[in-house]
Write a protein that holds these residues in place. Structure first.
Motif, short mmCIF file in Angstrom:
data_model
loop_
_atom_site.label_atom_id
_atom_site.label_comp_id
_atom_site.label_asym_id
_atom_site.label_seq_id
_atom_site.Cartn_x
_atom_site.Cartn_y
_atom_site.Cartn_z
N ALA A 179 0.83 -1.20 0.00
CA ALA A 179 0.00 0.00 0.00
C ALA A 179 0.87 1.25 0.00
CB ALA A 179 -0.93 0.00 1.21
N GLU A 180 2.03 1.18 0.68
CA GLU A 180 2.94 2.32 0.71
C GLU A 180 3.48 2.62 -0.69
OE1 GLU A 180 3.83 4.56 3.02
OE2 GLU A 180 2.21 3.67 4.21
N THR A 181 3.74 1.57 -1.45
CA THR A 181 4.22 1.77 -2.82
C THR A 181 3.14 2.42 -3.67
OG1 THR A 181 5.67 -0.16 -2.67
CG2 THR A 181 5.11 0.59 -4.88
N VAL A 182 1.89 2.02 -3.46
CA VAL A 182 0.78 2.64 -4.19
C VAL A 182 0.71 4.12 -3.85
CG1 VAL A 182 -1.72 2.69 -4.52
CG2 VAL A 182 -0.54 0.50 -4.31
N LYS A 183 0.83 4.46 -2.58
CA LYS A 183 0.79 5.86 -2.15
C LYS A 183 1.89 6.66 -2.84
CE LYS A 183 0.12 6.95 2.14
NZ LYS A 183 0.22 6.99 3.62
N THR A 184 3.07 6.04 -3.00
CA THR A 184 4.17 6.71 -3.68
C THR A 184 3.83 6.97 -5.14
OG1 THR A 184 5.81 5.67 -2.23
CG2 THR A 184 6.61 6.52 -4.34
N TYR A 185 3.22 5.96 -5.79
CA TYR A 185 2.82 6.13 -7.19
C TYR A 185 1.78 7.25 -7.32
CZ TYR A 185 5.20 2.02 -9.10
OH TYR A 185 6.14 1.12 -9.54
N VAL A 186 0.80 7.26 -6.43
CA VAL A 186 -0.24 8.29 -6.47
C VAL A 186 0.39 9.68 -6.33
CG1 VAL A 186 -2.28 9.24 -5.35
CG2 VAL A 186 -2.04 6.76 -5.62
N SER A 187 1.33 9.81 -5.40
CA SER A 187 2.01 11.08 -5.19
C SER A 187 2.76 11.52 -6.45
CB SER A 187 2.98 10.96 -4.02
OG SER A 187 3.67 12.17 -3.81
N ARG A 188 3.43 10.58 -7.10
CA ARG A 188 4.16 10.90 -8.33
C ARG A 188 3.21 11.34 -9.44
NH1 ARG A 188 8.16 5.63 -8.71
NH2 ARG A 188 9.55 6.14 -6.97
N ILE A 189 2.08 10.64 -9.55
CA ILE A 189 1.09 10.98 -10.58
C ILE A 189 0.56 12.39 -10.38
CG2 ILE A 189 -1.23 10.43 -11.46
CD1 ILE A 189 -0.53 7.44 -10.69
N LEU A 190 0.24 12.72 -9.14
CA LEU A 190 -0.27 14.06 -8.82
C LEU A 190 0.77 15.12 -9.18
CD1 LEU A 190 -1.94 13.34 -5.35
CD2 LEU A 190 -3.12 13.83 -7.50
#
Length: 214
Positions: free
Chosen positions: A181-192
């Motif tokens: 889930a932490e990796t997903v949060k990192t991806y979401v942050s990068r996308i934003l």
């Protein structure tokens, strides 16, 4: 303490919101508005943490009020939680594009409404997966694809973007892609950051506008 402004033209519904929110230990209603113009005026005067906004209101509808308070031209965008009636409202997509941080249906139970306010107050977006799939799908024919820079995303980031647009939570995305889930949060942050977007709501809108999801 989460400070709230309730914008709703129906007095009985508005009173219900006030009762529900004021009963919470971490919330207080600092103002009420019965039409869109009053909503904009009071929001700018009171600077609440969250504005609970109806869409169909006299004087100025909730979409335009949201655009004025949270749209691209806003110096200090406010956090707007739109509460709408699914079977009547045909403007949910427009509300999201106007800058709303999320939306709920008017028949949502009080606990869901309370949780929605807390979610938006934390700076997160509120998109119920089931509602997202239904509403965005319903209004997809009104979305015109654009040439916005979705291509700046990596293949994995595009994959995460698609799953967000389908209404999956971070935990569901992590399970689907077999990552943490932490990796997903990192991806979401990068996308934003890459797309210069504010929250997950805008990711969903952009995914449909660019044709990444149909």
């Amino acid at each position: 303490m989460i400070r709230l402004l309730i914008c709703e033209d129906q007095a009985l519904v508005r009173a219900g919101y006030v009762t529900i929110f004021n009963a919470q230990p971490d919330m207080t209603v600092v103002g009420e508005a019965a039409d869109g113009r009053e909503a904009v005026s009071k929001a700018r005067e009171l600077r609440p943490d969250v504005v609970v906004m109806d869409i169909r209101m006299p004087q100025l509808d909730g979409i335009e009020a949201t655009r004025q308070l949270a749209g691209p031209g806003s110096a200090e965008p406010m956090r707007i939680l739109v509460v709408t009636t699914f079977n009547v409202d045909s403007y949910v997509y427009d509300a999201l594009r106007a800058g709303a941080s999320g939306f709920l249906l008017k028949d949502a139970p009080p606990p869901e409404l309370i949780n929605g306010v807390r979610t938006v107050a934390r700076g997160e977006s509120l998109l119920s997966p089931a509602v997202t799939r239904t509403l965005i799908g319903r209004f997809a024919d009104r979305i015109r694809p654009t040439a916005e820079p979705i291509t700046t995303l990596t293949t994995r980031e595009q994959e995460v973007t698609k799953l967000i647009a389908e209404g999956l939570s971070n935990a569901e995305i992590a399970e689907r892609l077999v990552i943490s889930a932490e990796t997903v949060k990192t991806y979401v942050s990068r996308i934003l950051t890459k797309l210069d977007l504010r929250d997950r709501v805008q990711i969903v809108v952009l995914a449909y506008r660019t044709g990444l999801v149909s």
